[in-house]
Design a protein around this motif. Structure first.
Motif, mmCIF file in Angstrom:
data_model
loop_
_atom_site.group_PDB
_atom_site.id
_atom_site.type_symbol
_atom_site.label_atom_id
_atom_site.label_comp_id
_atom_site.label_asym_id
_atom_site.label_seq_id
_atom_site.Cartn_x
_atom_site.Cartn_y
_atom_site.Cartn_z
ATOM 1 N N ILE A 75 24.237 38.868 53.414
ATOM 2 C CA ILE A 75 25.843 38.124 53.359
ATOM 3 C C ILE A 75 25.820 37.735 52.035
ATOM 4 C CG2 ILE A 75 27.102 36.460 54.032
ATOM 5 C CD1 ILE A 75 25.685 36.473 56.798
ATOM 6 N N ASN A 76 26.782 38.193 51.399
ATOM 7 C CA ASN A 76 27.195 37.754 49.924
ATOM 8 C C ASN A 76 28.343 36.949 50.073
ATOM 9 O OD1 ASN A 76 25.268 39.261 48.490
ATOM 10 N ND2 ASN A 76 26.714 40.951 48.583
ATOM 11 N N ILE A 77 28.290 35.624 49.688
ATOM 12 C CA ILE A 77 29.124 34.343 49.411
ATOM 13 C C ILE A 77 29.710 34.429 48.120
ATOM 14 C CG2 ILE A 77 29.768 32.084 49.689
ATOM 15 C CD1 ILE A 77 27.454 32.272 51.802
ATOM 16 N N VAL A 78 30.980 34.602 47.585
ATOM 17 C CA VAL A 78 31.468 34.334 46.322
ATOM 18 C C VAL A 78 32.459 33.119 46.076
ATOM 19 C CG1 VAL A 78 32.800 35.556 44.604
ATOM 20 C CG2 VAL A 78 31.467 36.820 46.047
ATOM 21 N N PHE A 79 32.143 32.226 45.419
ATOM 22 C CA PHE A 79 33.195 31.224 44.896
ATOM 23 C C PHE A 79 34.029 31.599 43.546
ATOM 24 C CE2 PHE A 79 29.319 29.612 46.732
ATOM 25 C CZ PHE A 79 29.774 28.574 47.851
ATOM 26 N N THR A 80 35.314 31.328 44.263
ATOM 27 C CA THR A 80 36.290 32.184 43.289
ATOM 28 C C THR A 80 36.992 31.161 42.404
ATOM 29 O OG1 THR A 80 37.926 32.265 44.928
ATOM 30 C CG2 THR A 80 36.549 34.091 44.624
ATOM 31 N N HIS A 81 36.769 29.787 42.297
ATOM 32 C CA HIS A 81 37.400 28.776 41.630
ATOM 33 C C HIS A 81 37.160 29.378 39.849
ATOM 34 C CE1 HIS A 81 38.940 25.252 39.841
ATOM 35 N NE2 HIS A 81 39.359 24.967 40.779
ATOM 36 N N PRO A 82 38.278 29.344 39.251
ATOM 37 C CA PRO A 82 38.276 29.876 37.782
ATOM 38 C C PRO A 82 37.355 29.184 37.065
ATOM 39 C CG PRO A 82 40.286 29.077 38.337
ATOM 40 C CD PRO A 82 39.753 29.036 39.715
ATOM 41 N N PHE A 83 37.319 27.673 37.255
ATOM 42 C CA PHE A 83 36.407 26.644 36.406
ATOM 43 C C PHE A 83 35.293 26.235 36.884
ATOM 44 C CE2 PHE A 83 41.095 26.290 35.491
ATOM 45 C CZ PHE A 83 41.161 26.716 34.420
ATOM 46 N N ALA A 84 34.863 26.534 37.900
ATOM 47 C CA ALA A 84 33.602 26.270 39.038
ATOM 48 C C ALA A 84 32.407 26.802 38.208
ATOM 49 C CB ALA A 84 33.490 26.491 40.051
ATOM 50 N N LYS A 85 31.376 25.960 37.785
ATOM 51 C CA LYS A 85 30.016 26.367 37.441
ATOM 52 C C LYS A 85 29.171 27.003 38.447
ATOM 53 C CE LYS A 85 27.519 22.288 37.467
ATOM 54 N NZ LYS A 85 26.746 21.216 36.612
ATOM 55 N N THR A 86 28.442 27.889 38.252
ATOM 56 C CA THR A 86 27.204 28.313 39.315
ATOM 57 C C THR A 86 26.644 27.042 39.694
ATOM 58 O OG1 THR A 86 27.268 30.370 38.057
ATOM 59 C CG2 THR A 86 25.577 29.912 39.642
ATOM 60 N N PRO A 87 26.291 27.094 41.162
ATOM 61 C CA PRO A 87 25.451 25.934 41.420
ATOM 62 C C PRO A 87 24.082 26.052 41.111
ATOM 63 C CG PRO A 87 26.149 27.410 43.378
ATOM 64 C CD PRO A 87 26.899 27.861 42.174
ATOM 65 N N LYS A 88 23.348 25.279 40.845
ATOM 66 C CA LYS A 88 21.901 25.124 40.560
ATOM 67 C C LYS A 88 21.088 25.734 41.570
ATOM 68 C CE LYS A 88 18.340 22.564 38.107
ATOM 69 N NZ LYS A 88 18.037 21.335 37.349
ATOM 70 N N THR A 129 31.024 19.428 40.260
ATOM 71 C CA THR A 129 30.019 18.673 41.211
ATOM 72 C C THR A 129 29.778 19.346 42.451
ATOM 73 O OG1 THR A 129 30.877 16.839 40.205
ATOM 74 C CG2 THR A 129 29.602 16.475 42.071
ATOM 75 N N TRP A 130 28.743 19.940 42.610
ATOM 76 C CA TRP A 130 28.181 20.672 43.906
ATOM 77 C C TRP A 130 27.345 19.677 44.702
ATOM 78 C CZ3 TRP A 130 29.676 25.261 45.483
ATOM 79 C CH2 TRP A 130 30.073 26.124 44.588
ATOM 80 N N GLY A 169 23.018 24.304 52.782
ATOM 81 C CA GLY A 169 24.504 24.398 52.780
ATOM 82 C C GLY A 169 24.925 23.821 51.258
ATOM 83 N N LEU A 170 25.944 24.193 50.912
ATOM 84 C CA LEU A 170 26.524 23.726 49.720
ATOM 85 C C LEU A 170 27.854 23.744 49.604
ATOM 86 C CD1 LEU A 170 27.044 26.150 47.027
ATOM 87 C CD2 LEU A 170 24.820 26.718 48.266
ATOM 88 N N ARG A 171 28.675 22.674 48.981
ATOM 89 C CA ARG A 171 30.048 22.673 48.768
ATOM 90 C C ARG A 171 30.383 22.195 47.443
ATOM 91 N NH1 ARG A 171 32.325 17.604 49.194
ATOM 92 N NH2 ARG A 171 31.051 16.086 50.044
ATOM 93 N N LEU A 172 31.655 22.668 46.947
ATOM 94 C CA LEU A 172 32.162 22.188 45.808
ATOM 95 C C LEU A 172 32.938 20.764 46.117
ATOM 96 C CD1 LEU A 172 32.098 23.087 43.052
ATOM 97 C CD2 LEU A 172 34.218 24.257 43.428
ATOM 98 N N ASP A 173 32.484 19.864 45.534
ATOM 99 C CA ASP A 173 33.335 18.220 45.449
ATOM 100 C C ASP A 173 34.842 18.595 45.288
ATOM 101 O OD1 ASP A 173 33.948 15.929 45.778
ATOM 102 O OD2 ASP A 173 32.457 14.969 44.455
ATOM 103 N N TYR A 174 35.629 18.045 46.125
ATOM 104 C CA TYR A 174 37.010 18.160 46.086
ATOM 105 C C TYR A 174 37.548 17.487 44.755
ATOM 106 C CZ TYR A 174 41.981 17.578 47.300
ATOM 107 O OH TYR A 174 43.285 17.670 47.488
ATOM 108 N N ASP A 175 37.129 16.450 44.290
ATOM 109 C CA ASP A 175 37.329 15.687 43.252
ATOM 110 C C ASP A 175 36.997 16.301 41.798
ATOM 111 O OD1 ASP A 175 38.944 14.076 44.916
ATOM 112 O OD2 ASP A 175 37.317 12.840 44.860
ATOM 113 N N SER A 176 35.931 17.054 41.906
ATOM 114 C CA SER A 176 35.484 17.439 40.604
ATOM 115 C C SER A 176 34.991 19.047 40.716
ATOM 116 C CB SER A 176 34.240 16.672 40.344
ATOM 117 O OG SER A 176 33.565 17.227 39.092
#
Length: 88
Positions: free
Chosen positions: A4-17, A52-53, A42-49
């Motif tokens: 399963i490939n998961i793609v995060f598409t936010h234009p400014f998000a950095k790749t999780p470490k 910040t993973w 699991g991982l999620r992108l912080d709503y405020d930043s």
């Protein structure tokens, strides 16, 4: 086994470490040899930043306890092993 490939598409998000299934150590004030270890489930992108993973880690305990951490709270198990070898 299905991949399963998961793609995060936010234009400014950095790749999780860290990624799913990766073994990590949870940093604490004690000697690094005593740091708890676990697996990223699991991982999620912080709503405020955008950069910040937050990582959900299941500890390597029989109870399967899990908790959420930020990148600063974690170290790759490979990094932990290498640093222990260097400082012996």
């Amino acid at each position: 086994m299905t991949t399963i490939n998961i793609v995060f598409t936010h234009p400014f998000a950095k790749t999780p470490k860290y990624t799913f299934g990766e073994q990590v150590a949870i940093k604490s004030n004690c000697n690094s040899k005593k740091w708890a270890t676990g697996q990223i489930t699991g991982l999620r992108l912080d709503y405020d930043s955008v950069n910040t993973w937050n990582y959900t880690v299941v500890f390597d305990y029989p109870q399967g306890f899990c908790e959420e951490f930020t990148e600063e709270d974690l170290a790759a198990v490979d990094e932990l092993v290498c640093s222990q070898l260097l400082f012996k």
